[in-house]
Design a protein around this motif. Structure first.
Motif, short mmCIF file in Angstrom:
data_model
loop_
_atom_site.label_atom_id
_atom_site.label_comp_id
_atom_site.label_asym_id
_atom_site.label_seq_id
_atom_site.Cartn_x
_atom_site.Cartn_y
_atom_site.Cartn_z
N SER A 141 0.83 -1.21 0.00
CA SER A 141 0.00 0.00 0.00
C SER A 141 0.86 1.26 0.00
CB SER A 141 -0.92 0.01 1.23
OG SER A 141 -0.16 -0.03 2.43
N ASN A 142 2.09 1.20 0.55
CA ASN A 142 2.98 2.36 0.53
C ASN A 142 3.56 2.61 -0.86
OD1 ASN A 142 2.58 2.72 3.26
ND2 ASN A 142 4.48 1.75 3.88
N VAL A 143 4.01 1.56 -1.52
CA VAL A 143 4.66 1.70 -2.82
C VAL A 143 3.62 1.84 -3.93
CG1 VAL A 143 6.24 0.61 -4.46
CG2 VAL A 143 6.64 0.38 -2.00
N TYR A 144 2.48 1.14 -3.81
CA TYR A 144 1.41 1.21 -4.81
C TYR A 144 0.13 1.74 -4.13
CZ TYR A 144 4.31 -1.87 -7.73
OH TYR A 144 5.32 -2.44 -8.48
N PRO A 145 0.07 3.01 -3.80
CA PRO A 145 -1.10 3.52 -3.07
C PRO A 145 -2.40 3.47 -3.86
CG PRO A 145 0.33 5.31 -3.78
CD PRO A 145 1.08 4.05 -4.05
N ASP A 146 -2.33 3.46 -5.18
CA ASP A 146 -3.53 3.46 -6.02
C ASP A 146 -3.87 2.08 -6.58
OD1 ASP A 146 -3.75 6.25 -5.69
OD2 ASP A 146 -2.32 6.59 -7.33
N VAL A 147 -3.14 1.06 -6.15
CA VAL A 147 -3.36 -0.30 -6.66
C VAL A 147 -4.07 -1.12 -5.59
CG1 VAL A 147 -2.23 -2.41 -7.43
CG2 VAL A 147 -1.33 -0.19 -8.16
N PRO A 148 -5.24 -1.71 -5.91
CA PRO A 148 -5.97 -2.54 -4.92
C PRO A 148 -5.14 -3.77 -4.52
CG PRO A 148 -7.37 -1.98 -6.79
CD PRO A 148 -5.99 -1.60 -7.18
N HIS A 149 -5.38 -4.23 -3.30
CA HIS A 149 -4.65 -5.37 -2.76
C HIS A 149 -5.65 -6.40 -2.24
CE1 HIS A 149 -1.14 -6.90 -0.01
NE2 HIS A 149 -1.58 -7.80 -0.87
N TYR A 150 -5.53 -7.64 -2.70
CA TYR A 150 -6.45 -8.70 -2.31
C TYR A 150 -5.70 -9.87 -1.70
CZ TYR A 150 -9.62 -6.01 -5.23
OH TYR A 150 -10.38 -4.99 -5.77
N ASN A 151 -6.48 -10.76 -1.09
CA ASN A 151 -5.90 -11.92 -0.43
C ASN A 151 -6.40 -13.20 -1.06
OD1 ASN A 151 -6.55 -9.91 2.30
ND2 ASN A 151 -4.45 -10.51 1.83
N PHE A 152 -5.59 -14.25 -0.94
CA PHE A 152 -6.02 -15.56 -1.42
C PHE A 152 -7.15 -16.09 -0.55
CE2 PHE A 152 -1.51 -15.54 -2.80
CZ PHE A 152 -1.74 -15.69 -4.16
N ILE A 153 -8.13 -16.66 -1.20
CA ILE A 153 -9.28 -17.20 -0.48
C ILE A 153 -8.83 -18.28 0.51
CG2 ILE A 153 -11.43 -18.52 -0.74
CD1 ILE A 153 -11.78 -17.19 -3.46
N TYR A 154 -7.87 -19.08 0.08
CA TYR A 154 -7.42 -20.18 0.94
C TYR A 154 -6.81 -19.66 2.23
CZ TYR A 154 -5.28 -24.58 2.32
OH TYR A 154 -4.93 -25.71 3.02
N HIS A 155 -6.06 -18.56 2.17
CA HIS A 155 -5.45 -18.00 3.38
C HIS A 155 -6.52 -17.42 4.31
CE1 HIS A 155 -1.23 -18.50 2.35
NE2 HIS A 155 -1.52 -18.13 1.13
N VAL A 156 -7.55 -16.80 3.72
CA VAL A 156 -8.64 -16.28 4.53
C VAL A 156 -9.35 -17.44 5.23
CG1 VAL A 156 -10.80 -14.98 4.52
CG2 VAL A 156 -8.93 -14.30 3.00
N TRP A 157 -9.56 -18.52 4.49
CA TRP A 157 -10.21 -19.68 5.09
C TRP A 157 -9.38 -20.28 6.23
CZ3 TRP A 157 -13.91 -22.32 6.80
CH2 TRP A 157 -13.76 -23.65 7.16
#
Length: 379
Positions: free
Chosen positions: A287-303
């Motif tokens: 988020s610091n280096v790419y402030p305008d680029v969305p960041h998502y997570n892998f579904i498996y890690h969330v699970w």
């Protein structure tokens, strides 16, 4: 060689009459041994000098009451010749040298087992094979040293490899014009970070999906460390590695440096987004280096996080969770959320804190494709 009760001939030199019993004596060639014994320590010394077993002034003799020993005066030489009295008599009988299966010898015997990079030939297997095939018994430590030396024979040593790092980066740029490579050193001049992005990947980036998957994996070497990777999928759904970095570990400094070099090499694209696991350093520095680029997570890690927090009902929650993550409409998502509430209403609050758009297709602002369920940057 002639063996008898009164004389023996070695390399055409006749030894004076002595009583002959079995003994190993090595001549000029250390690999050739003959069987002979000498009647006294004087005979022993004479024969040794005549047959070039020892040569003044390089070698010297040490006489004791029941032991005669010859060893090299050069401290770097491990050559040794010993003979002991037989039953306290004037007859001396002993091995010139005892052959041992050293770790280097064993390494030469097993090195072909490691030609295949995927080989898992363990020290325990070395111990078993040496015992069963050659009758050699050794401890685990020696087997481990043999394994390390065999690998060094085939692939070289890590210190020598790291000393060639600058040469490697130079050749990467020379053979792949347009590549982006950089090396970061600390104050004492030691290597800390290295970054490589090949020209083929830089050219192919514009033809790939704007989904950058980042991850890290530890290195199994003498110096340890971590390799950070960035990959994408092309139009055919095949993996294209964008870049990799060698760092000390996954931390704020290493991810910040790697993201900045990635941005320097590839820039940004329209609708670009980053996908990763839940590592804190990735979340902060992306988020610091790419402030305008969305960041998502892998579904498996969330699970995995949901499973860890709600262990009792995780088997019932699992199919509902993955159905929610892959639902294409918010109506379907809300319906499945109600089913989850019926099992454990605490899950809703946790998933809300995580933020639905981080893992749900229905709430996503970009087309995340299948990379949300498959970690293409994984080892």
């Amino acid at each position: 060689m002639l063996l008898g009760t009164t004389s023996v001939a070695i390399q055409n030199n006749l030894i004076k009459e002595v009583q002959v019993l079995p003994m190993v004596v090595e001549g000029a060639d250390i690999d050739d041994a003959i069987m002979v014994d000498y009647g006294s320590e004087d005979d022993f010394e004479d024969v040794a000098i005549e047959n070039k077993i020892i040569k003044d002034p390089l070698h010297k003799g040490i006489a004791e009451h029941q032991l005669y020993s010859l060893k090299c005066v050069d401290t770097r030489c491990a050559w040794c010749f010993r003979s002991s009295s037989l039953h306290d008599s004037e007859i001396f009988k002993r091995m010139l040298s005892q052959r041992h299966a050293t770790s280097v010898t064993i390494a030469k015997m097993v090195k072909n087992k490691y030609v295949n990079l995927k080989s898992t030939y363990t020290p325990a297997e070395i111990m078993d094979d040496m015992r069963n095939q050659y009758g050699i018994r050794m401890n685990y430590k020696k087997a481990y040293r043999s394994r390390e030396k065999a690998l060094e024979m085939l692939r070289g040593s890590p210190p020598k490899s790291y000393r060639k790092l600058l040469v490697f980066l130079y050749m990467v740029n020379k053979k792949n014009p347009g590549s982006f490579t950089t090396l970061h050193k600390i104050a004492n001049g030691h290597f800390l970070y290295a970054f490589v992005a090949l020209s083929a990947s830089i050219r192919g980036w514009k033809y790939c999906m704007p989904t950058v998957v980042v991850d890290g994996t530890f290195l199994k070497s003498s110096y340890a460390g971590t390799m950070l990777c960035a990959t994408v999928l092309n139009a055919a759904g095949k993996i294209l590695p964008l870049a990799y970095a060698i760092v000390d570990s996954e931390n704020d400094a290493s991810w910040d440096w790697s993201f900045r070099k990635l941005k320097q090499a590839y820039g940004e694209r329209h609708n670009m987004y980053i996908v990763s696991d839940w590592h804190d350093s990735i979340l902060k520095k992306a988020s610091n280096v790419y402030p305008d680029v969305p960041h998502y997570n892998f579904i498996y890690h969330v699970w995995n996080n949901v499973k860890g927090r709600f262990k009792r009902d995780h088997e019932r929650l699992k199919p509902i969770f993955f159905a929610m993550a892959n639902a294409y409409t918010r109506a379907d998502f809300d319906h499945l959320m109600e089913d989850m509430d019926n099992i454990d209403d605490r899950v809703r609050g946790y998933q809300f804190d995580v933020s639905y758009e981080k893992w749900s297709i229905a709430h996503s602002t970009v087309n995340r494709s299948m990379v949300m369920t498959l970690n293409i940057a994984g080892p």
